[in-house]
Design a protein around this motif. Structure first.
Motif, PDB file in Angstrom:
ATOM      1  N   SER A 166     -19.704  89.273 -14.132  1.00 59.49           N
ATOM      2  CA  SER A 166     -18.983  88.779 -12.955  1.00 59.49           C
ATOM      3  C   SER A 166     -18.426  89.943 -12.141  1.00 59.49           C
ATOM      4  CB  SER A 166     -17.834  87.886 -13.438  1.00 59.49           C
ATOM      5  OG  SER A 166     -16.922  87.656 -12.396  1.00 59.49           O
ATOM      6  N   SER A 167     -18.210  89.707 -10.858  1.00 63.06           N
ATOM      7  CA  SER A 167     -17.598  90.745 -10.024  1.00 63.06           C
ATOM      8  C   SER A 167     -16.108  90.865 -10.321  1.00 63.06           C
ATOM      9  CB  SER A 167     -17.820  90.443  -8.545  1.00 63.06           C
ATOM     10  OG  SER A 167     -17.249  89.193  -8.246  1.00 63.06           O
ATOM     11  N   ASP A 168     -15.564  89.952 -11.099  1.00 61.40           N
ATOM     12  CA  ASP A 168     -14.138  90.016 -11.441  1.00 61.40           C
ATOM     13  C   ASP A 168     -13.965  90.536 -12.870  1.00 61.40           C
ATOM     14  OD1 ASP A 168     -11.313  88.840 -10.436  1.00 61.40           O
ATOM     15  OD2 ASP A 168     -11.517  88.634 -12.615  1.00 61.40           O
ATOM     16  N   HIS A 194     -28.735  89.813 -10.942  1.00 61.62           N
ATOM     17  CA  HIS A 194     -27.498  90.036 -10.195  1.00 61.62           C
ATOM     18  C   HIS A 194     -27.563  89.353  -8.842  1.00 61.62           C
ATOM     19  CE1 HIS A 194     -29.507  93.291  -7.981  1.00 61.62           C
ATOM     20  NE2 HIS A 194     -30.102  93.507  -9.136  1.00 61.62           N
ATOM     21  N   VAL A 283     -17.744  84.950  -7.427  1.00 60.05           N
ATOM     22  CA  VAL A 283     -17.582  85.976  -8.477  1.00 60.05           C
ATOM     23  C   VAL A 283     -18.758  86.044  -9.442  1.00 60.05           C
ATOM     24  CG1 VAL A 283     -15.053  85.741  -8.402  1.00 60.05           C
ATOM     25  CG2 VAL A 283     -16.339  84.543 -10.197  1.00 60.05           C
ATOM     26  N   SER A 285     -21.637  87.427  -9.812  1.00 63.61           N
ATOM     27  CA  SER A 285     -22.301  88.641 -10.291  1.00 63.61           C
ATOM     28  C   SER A 285     -21.956  89.820  -9.392  1.00 63.61           C
ATOM     29  CB  SER A 285     -23.813  88.438 -10.265  1.00 63.61           C
ATOM     30  OG  SER A 285     -24.241  88.425  -8.926  1.00 63.61           O
ATOM     31  N   ARG A 286     -22.441  90.988  -9.798  1.00 65.35           N
ATOM     32  CA  ARG A 286     -22.260  92.140  -8.907  1.00 65.35           C
ATOM     33  C   ARG A 286     -23.538  92.991  -8.899  1.00 65.35           C
ATOM     34  NH1 ARG A 286     -17.298  95.557 -11.515  1.00 65.35           N
ATOM     35  NH2 ARG A 286     -16.657  93.794 -12.765  1.00 65.35           N
ATOM     36  N   SER A 287     -23.943  93.329  -7.705  1.00 67.77           N
ATOM     37  CA  SER A 287     -25.172  94.113  -7.548  1.00 67.77           C
ATOM     38  C   SER A 287     -24.892  95.608  -7.530  1.00 67.77           C
ATOM     39  CB  SER A 287     -25.896  93.699  -6.260  1.00 67.77           C
ATOM     40  OG  SER A 287     -26.317  92.356  -6.374  1.00 67.77           O
ATOM     41  N   THR A 288     -23.616  95.986  -7.666  1.00 63.11           N
ATOM     42  CA  THR A 288     -23.271  97.418  -7.611  1.00 63.11           C
ATOM     43  C   THR A 288     -23.426  98.101  -8.965  1.00 63.11           C
ATOM     44  OG1 THR A 288     -20.987  96.870  -8.113  1.00 63.11           O
ATOM     45  CG2 THR A 288     -21.552  97.088  -5.777  1.00 63.11           C
TER      46      THR A 288
END
Ligand code: FNR
Length: 435
Positions: A166-168, A194, A283, A285-288
């Motif tokens: 998650s991005s969180d 992602h 929130v 996922s995150r592609s970073t």
């Protein structure tokens, strides 16, 4: 003759292949119904008849023109088994050791989200089947039932947790803590999703289960996530004037409200069901992410960490260098990149590079016990079952998942017997020819 309704126990005694075979023939002679077909095509057809069109499309569909999904199964066709004779294979053992635990077969239930599309008991039915068959279940982040509910029906049986990152950070840490608390033995981090792949079957139906509140039970049962959703619901304030809702919008809202934890009569007056779905979409996922981020997981869990979605041998080497505990060679069943290489095609090169370093697990395209034999022969430590068990779930709930696992295990056992291998460790590339 008496019908055999209970599944045969896995270890010891007559090997599972003969036991499952004789149960099927005996029950057939007695007219006992056996709803879960054995051949992969018939299994898929029977599931299609049980599922709504959009549910089946979600499960069966893949990315783009579905060339990767075809490449996965075509890759198995290019390897052929060369059976050997006179090798005393009367005693056979399919056991494997993974992360300090012995398992009776080399199968895993790959993580599959939104299992409510197949059956109302969803992940809990799969958890029961996993416990009955001794095959580890990998709980999905996108499950329809929480990991705690599944763990509660599994006794001491083996379970792992699959993470969509998650991005969180608080949500990630909370998922990891819960996974440890409910007895998960490994963390599988799925890297290939992602963002969602381009999936025409779902796009043509304009159907994303999560937008209907399906497959977000790990989130709505999570304190860190619910703090975010509550803050969002409070921020929403007085509704801005909106166009009149369409009948479809009302149906979606009711469905979200029904699925949200708590009483429907309370939820229908609350902004929470919709806030939960919207927060999830924010929130997910995150592609970073980069290789450096893996340290964060190591700091927050003591579980072995397995990276899922590896297809490039260089990435496999990087996983070793990053101190990971294993990989799953997988392309998500062709659901992410269209026109990608078949997962089995890359397996030998990856095993050649990192095979001795840690377990190399495999999924994508396994449809038969003979397929599992080929993946093991090419160096997989264990083999993940994907869509076939979702089809079993749709056909006959928990019993259908058990049947699918039994059929695959029986066929692998018989393939070992007939090819001349008595143990998983005996199965190597010398049993195969490439055409
Ligand atoms: C998946 N898969 C998957 N993977 C994952 O890591 N987390 C998930 O939540 C899901 N969800 C999911 C849903 C559905 C409907 C499918 C079909 C697949 C991928 C899964 O773990 C596995 O990699 C593939 O299913 C393997 O491909 P085959 O053998 O099923 O074609």
């Amino acid at each position: 003759m008496t019908p055999i309704t209970r599944r045969p126990s896995m270890p010891g005694g007559d090997p599972i292949g003969r036991r499952v075979q004789s149960r099927i023939y005996r029950n057939g002679a007695l007219g006992v119904p056996m709803p879960t077909p054995r051949s992969p095509g018939a299994l898929e057809d029977a599931a299609r008849k049980k599922m709504s069109a959009r549910a089946f499309a979600y499960v069966a569909g893949s990315a783009g023109a579905e060339r990767t999904a075809r490449a996965n199964t075509d890759a198995f066709d290019r390897w052929e088994i060369v059976p050997r004779m006179l090798r005393d294979v009367a005693e056979r053992d399919m056991g494997v050791d993974l992360f300090g635990r012995h398992h009776p077969t080399p199968f895993l239930l790959s993580p599959i989200g939104v299992q409510e599309l197949a059956h109302p008991d969803a992940d809990v039915a799969t958890a029961r089947a996993a416990a009955a068959t001794g095959v580890p279940m990998i709980f999905s982040t996108q499950a329809s039932r929480s990991m705690e509910e599944c763990a509660a029906v599994m006794g001491e049986a083996s379970r792992w947790f699959q993470l969509y990152w998650s991005s969180d950070d608080d949500v990630v840490v909370s998922f990891l803590e819960r996974a440890e608390d409910c007895g998960c033995e490994a963390l599988v981090v799925t890297l290939d999703t992602h963002v969602l792949g381009w999936r025409p079957r779902d796009l043509d139906k304009a159907f994303l289960p999560f937008a209907h509140g399906m497959g977000i039970a790990q989130y709505t049962s999570d304190p860190a996530f619910m703090r975010l959703a509550t803050a969002r619901a409070e921020r929403a304030g007085p509704a801005e004037p909106r166009p009149r809702p369409t009948p479809a919008a009302i149906r979606t809202l009711l469905a979200m409200t029904r699925r949200h934890p708590g009483r429907f009569t309370d939820n229908i007056r609350s902004a929470m069901p919709q806030a939960a779905v919207e927060t999830f979409l924010d929130v997910f996922s995150r592609s970073t992410l980069t290789w450096d981020d893996l340290d964060f997981l190591r700091e927050h869990t003591t579980l072995p960490i397995v990276l899922k979605g590896i297809q490039d041998p260089h990435d496999a080497v990087r996983a070793v260098d990053a101190g990971m505990d294993g990989i799953v060679v997988s392309n998500h069943g062709g659901r992410q990149v269209d026109g990608a290489i078949g997962s089995l095609t890359v397996l030998p090169e990856i095993v050649a590079r990192v095979g001795g370093a840690f377990p190399v697990l495999f999924d994508s395209g396994v449809r038969t016990g003979a397929d599992a034999f080929k993946a093991l022969a090419l160096g997989a430590t264990a083999v993940g079952i994907g869509r076939p068990y979702m089809y079993g779930l749709a056909i006959d709930g928990s019993a259908g998942v058990e049947a699918v696992v039994d059929h695959l295990a029986a066929e692998l056992d018989l393939t070992m017997a007939l090819a001349g291998a008595s143990a998983i460790g005996d199965i190597d590339a010398s049993f195969l020819r490439h055409r």
